[in-house]
Design a protein around this motif. Structure first.
Motif, PDB file in Angstrom:
ATOM      1  N   CYS A   1      10.823 -66.576  30.799  1.00  0.00           N
ATOM      2  CA  CYS A   1       9.431 -66.319  31.187  1.00  0.00           C
ATOM      3  C   CYS A   1       8.476 -66.778  30.090  1.00  0.00           C
ATOM      4  CB  CYS A   1       9.231 -64.825  31.463  1.00  0.00           C
ATOM      5  SG  CYS A   1      10.074 -64.222  32.945  1.00  0.00           S
TER       6      CYS A   1
ATOM      7  N   GLY B   1       4.461 -63.673  45.260  1.00  0.00           N
ATOM      8  CA  GLY B   1       5.477 -64.708  45.101  1.00  0.00           C
ATOM      9  C   GLY B   1       6.806 -64.145  44.648  1.00  0.00           C
ATOM     10  N   SER B   2       6.776 -63.203  43.692  1.00  0.00           N
ATOM     11  CA  SER B   2       8.024 -62.599  43.223  1.00  0.00           C
ATOM     12  C   SER B   2       8.736 -61.869  44.353  1.00  0.00           C
ATOM     13  CB  SER B   2       7.738 -61.627  42.077  1.00  0.00           C
ATOM     14  OG  SER B   2       7.211 -62.296  40.965  1.00  0.00           O
TER      15      SER B   2
ATOM     16  N   TYR C   1       8.461 -62.383  47.595  1.00  0.00           N
ATOM     17  CA  TYR C   1       8.982 -63.328  48.587  1.00  0.00           C
ATOM     18  C   TYR C   1      10.212 -64.063  48.047  1.00  0.00           C
ATOM     19  CZ  TYR C   1       9.501 -67.387  51.569  1.00  0.00           C
ATOM     20  OH  TYR C   1      10.031 -68.345  52.391  1.00  0.00           O
ATOM     21  N   LEU C   2      10.117 -64.540  46.824  1.00  0.00           N
ATOM     22  CA  LEU C   2      11.219 -65.309  46.248  1.00  0.00           C
ATOM     23  C   LEU C   2      12.494 -64.479  46.153  1.00  0.00           C
ATOM     24  CD1 LEU C   2       9.269 -67.131  43.399  1.00  0.00           C
ATOM     25  CD2 LEU C   2      10.322 -68.234  45.380  1.00  0.00           C
TER      26      LEU C   2
ATOM     27  N   ILE D   1       1.640 -70.238  39.651  1.00  0.00           N
ATOM     28  CA  ILE D   1       2.745 -70.381  40.606  1.00  0.00           C
ATOM     29  C   ILE D   1       3.989 -70.912  39.898  1.00  0.00           C
ATOM     30  CG2 ILE D   1       3.549 -71.640  42.640  1.00  0.00           C
ATOM     31  CD1 ILE D   1       0.681 -71.555  43.690  1.00  0.00           C
TER      32      ILE D   1
ATOM     33  N   THR E   1       5.536 -68.339  37.517  1.00  0.00           N
ATOM     34  CA  THR E   1       6.219 -67.260  38.237  1.00  0.00           C
ATOM     35  C   THR E   1       7.531 -67.759  38.835  1.00  0.00           C
ATOM     36  OG1 THR E   1       4.164 -66.112  38.819  1.00  0.00           O
ATOM     37  CG2 THR E   1       6.087 -65.665  40.198  1.00  0.00           C
ATOM     38  N   THR E   2       7.491 -68.913  39.492  1.00  0.00           N
ATOM     39  CA  THR E   2       8.613 -69.387  40.303  1.00  0.00           C
ATOM     40  C   THR E   2       9.778 -69.901  39.475  1.00  0.00           C
ATOM     41  OG1 THR E   2       7.058 -69.997  42.046  1.00  0.00           O
ATOM     42  CG2 THR E   2       9.260 -70.953  42.152  1.00  0.00           C
ATOM     43  N   VAL E   3       9.505 -70.746  38.500  1.00  0.00           N
ATOM     44  CA  VAL E   3      10.587 -71.406  37.758  1.00  0.00           C
ATOM     45  C   VAL E   3      11.515 -70.401  37.064  1.00  0.00           C
ATOM     46  CG1 VAL E   3      11.108 -72.991  35.867  1.00  0.00           C
ATOM     47  CG2 VAL E   3       9.313 -73.566  37.517  1.00  0.00           C
TER      48      VAL E   3
ATOM     49  N   ILE F   1      12.200 -67.348  37.852  1.00  0.00           N
ATOM     50  CA  ILE F   1      12.963 -66.595  38.855  1.00  0.00           C
ATOM     51  C   ILE F   1      14.129 -67.419  39.379  1.00  0.00           C
ATOM     52  CG2 ILE F   1      12.857 -65.668  41.210  1.00  0.00           C
ATOM     53  CD1 ILE F   1      10.106 -64.601  40.593  1.00  0.00           C
ATOM     54  N   LEU F   2      13.860 -68.674  39.752  1.00  0.00           N
ATOM     55  CA  LEU F   2      14.914 -69.512  40.322  1.00  0.00           C
ATOM     56  C   LEU F   2      16.016 -69.802  39.310  1.00  0.00           C
ATOM     57  CD1 LEU F   2      12.802 -72.034  42.456  1.00  0.00           C
ATOM     58  CD2 LEU F   2      13.828 -69.857  43.144  1.00  0.00           C
TER      59      LEU F   2
ATOM     60  N   SER G   1       9.023 -56.215  44.008  1.00  0.00           N
ATOM     61  CA  SER G   1      10.142 -57.081  44.363  1.00  0.00           C
ATOM     62  C   SER G   1      11.389 -56.275  44.686  1.00  0.00           C
ATOM     63  CB  SER G   1      10.445 -58.051  43.222  1.00  0.00           C
ATOM     64  OG  SER G   1       9.372 -58.933  43.020  1.00  0.00           O
TER      65      SER G   1
END
Length: 577
Positions: A109, A180-181, A183-184, A499, A502-504, A506-507, A537
């Motif tokens: 993060c 986003g968290s 949903y992901l 975005i 947050t996304t990278v 998590i994936l 989440s």
């Protein structure tokens, strides 16, 4: 109108409490699974209040700096105190695998957010706000503000501009950070780990596996939130043509897969003296008995024992339900191992909660951690023996040990105020970071010294929620006059960077958890949610998988993530100086 505006400026406590009240009210509303949450609602209301007062009165609301620092220190102490038992237990070996994973996620993060900020040439305030909002760690607003305030080589005007910019950046990125968290992790995460249908099936199988008992056949571990009942029966069945002891009757129930206890016996006809059940006490036809257990199992025994009776005298006795905090005495045992202990005779576990209220499934192989809160049910003498062997009874109280709270915050703040110069850059935990660390240590220490540091759950909730939101309300009101100009300054690309930030992580974290740490998919999802401290989440994951198993991965990683991400707020500022 002039009188009202003058009053709001003259008495800043009024707009602060107005912000708190409206913020908490708006934070309750949800659209489907999305809610702004209390913190963001308070911030936005504070911005609106501060902007409107400045717009119509021609001057901002002046609020003394010590006020927000005071409440922020209270909040950080409360967070540390709540997480302390699990934090220390985890790093000492109970869940070290999840600890290492949480560290990896937090570093991801930090690095991804730092990379986004570097590419876009953001300043320290924008990078800190991006980190705070994208990773949904509101407390970074505070530690970032404290760190900027302590920088010796930055002029006062720049510090003021930066401090006002942090909440703007937080607000821009927090919405996707939360939605986003959820949903992901609730939808895309299961798809990455094999598909929602497959992960649901794997979770059910894992739940059954965790519930497989090697010491008992009690199936009542599956759901801990079912009611424990006490029912009276008249012994008329031919099964008692030959009297049997209480121990023999309970063994019969156990072989049927039901953990049921005989509590009281009235020998012979109605009106006889009632006696307490002992293992060797004989039960004859014509006796009346009281049995205890989970409702769905007790009601099955009428045909085998005899007709249920309504006997007020027989059923009038003290049955106790209490909460007990697990200390070192019982930590590390599974539920199954605990239930097999002699002191648990007649005692049933109704529920387990961890990390200040996160429900943990009551499964046979659920491992207990120091600081877990068990709700147990039984007769007073049975409860007393169990409490003494498990840990500390949490008796209802309305009194907070304010001496303990105050001195811990003082110690933490003093330690945090110590500064170390590294290449002419002053590095310190700051007073806020010190309060957090002190809360962690003394929260754990209280499990060793139960008579000191008593803080009722309601008081801890107030300290945590009012502490943070009072601080956020002041931040919002103070930044209101410059909020919209700051919004224009950061631009729409800032939302895009949020975005990505947050996304990278998590994936990548999901992939690392599956490939390198070999977590079960449900636990993997819970670990990622906990490491990023995104409670919303966890709700999305449990709803998606229709199971509470992900909570087994959430609590340890939450304790680690909540601490590291807050301290990384200090690092984020220093990385851009």
């Amino acid at each position: 109108m002039d009188w009202l505006l003058d009053t709001l400026i003259k008495y800043p406590s009024i707009p602060i409490f107005l912000t708190i009240g409206l913020g908490f009210y708006l934070g309750k509303f949800k659209y489907k699974s999305f809610a702004l949450g209390t913190v963001t609602s308070v911030l936005l209301v504070g911005v609106a209040v501060g902007y409107c007062i400045n717009r119509f009165a021609g001057q901002p609301v002046e609020i003394g700096a010590p006020l927000k620092s005071l409440f922020f220190l209270i909040f950080l102490f409360a967070i540390g105190y709540k997480c302390g038992p699990q934090f220390v237990s985890a790093i000492r070996g109970q869940g070290i695998k999840q600890v290492l994973f949480a560290v990896v996620v937090c570093v991801l993060c930090l690095v991804v957010t730092w990379g986004c900020a570097k590419v876009m040439n953001y300043n320290a305030a924008m990078a800190t706000g991006l980190f705070s909002g994208a990773q949904t760690i509101s407390a970074v607003i505070g530690v970032g503000t404290d760190t900027i305030s302590s920088l010796p080589d930055v002029d006062a005007a720049t510090k003021k501009a930066w401090i006002d910019l942090i909440p703007v950046c937080y607000a821009v990125t927090y919405v996707f950070g939360t939605i986003g968290s959820a949903y992901l992790l609730g939808n895309l995460g299961p798809a990455m780990l094999g598909g929602l249908k497959k992960v649901r099936q794997q979770t059910k199988e894992y739940e059954q596996q965790l519930n497989h008992s090697t010491l008992s056949t009690d199936p009542a571990y599956i759901v801990g939130n079912r009611p424990i009942v006490f029912r009276a029966y008249k012994v008329t069945s031919d099964n008692f043509a030959t009297p049997m002891t209480v121990e023999q009757l309970e063994d019969h129930f156990s072989k049927l897969g039901r953990r049921i206890f005989v509590e009281r016996v009235r020998p012979g006809a109605a009106g006889s003296e009632i006696v307490g059940a002992t293992p060797s006490l004989l039960i004859h036809q014509g006796d009346e008995i009281v049995v205890s257990g989970r409702h769905e199992y007790v009601i099955q025994d009428e045909s085998w024992i005899g007709q249920e009776v309504d006997d007020p005298a027989l059923l009038t006795f003290n049955a106790e339900k209490t909460k007990v905090m697990v200390t070192k005495k019982a930590a590390g045992q599974t539920v199954d191992q605990l239930r097999a202990q002699p002191f648990m005779y007649g005692v049933m576990i109704a529920s387990i909660s961890r990390q200040g209220g996160v429900p943990i499934p009551v499964l046979a192989n659920t491992k207990l951690m120091q600081g877990d809160m068990l709700e147990i049910v039984g007769l007073p003498q049975e409860i007393s023996a169990a409490v003494a062997a498990i840990g500390i009874e949490e008796k209802p109280t309305s009194v907070t040990d304010l001496v303990f709270v105050s001195l811990v915050i003082v110690i933490g703040a003093l330690v945090g105020a110590l500064t170390l110069n590294v290449h002419d850059i002053p590095v310190s935990l700051s007073t806020s970071g010190g309060a957090l660390i002190a809360g962690l240590f003394f929260g754990w220490w209280r499990t060793r010294r139960p008579s000191v540091g008593i803080i009722p759950e309601a008081s801890l909730w107030l300290m945590q929620n009012l502490g943070l939101n009072m601080f956020i309300a002041v931040i919002g009101i103070q930044s209101g006059p410059t909020f919209f100009s700051g919004l224009e300054q950061v631009g729409w690309m800032f939302f895009v960077m949020g975005i990505i930030a947050t996304t990278v992580p998590i994936l990548i974290s999901l992939w690392i958890g599956a490939k390198f740490f070999k977590f079960h998919p449900a636990v993997n999802l819970g670990c990622v949610a906990g490491s990023r401290t995104t409670t919303a989440s966890l709700g999305a994951i449990t709803d998606s998988l229709q199971s509470n198993v992900p909570a087994l991965g959430y609590t340890i990683t939450y304790a680690i993530g909540n601490t590291l991400l807050i301290l990384m707020g200090v690092a984020m500022v220093l990385m851009f100086i």
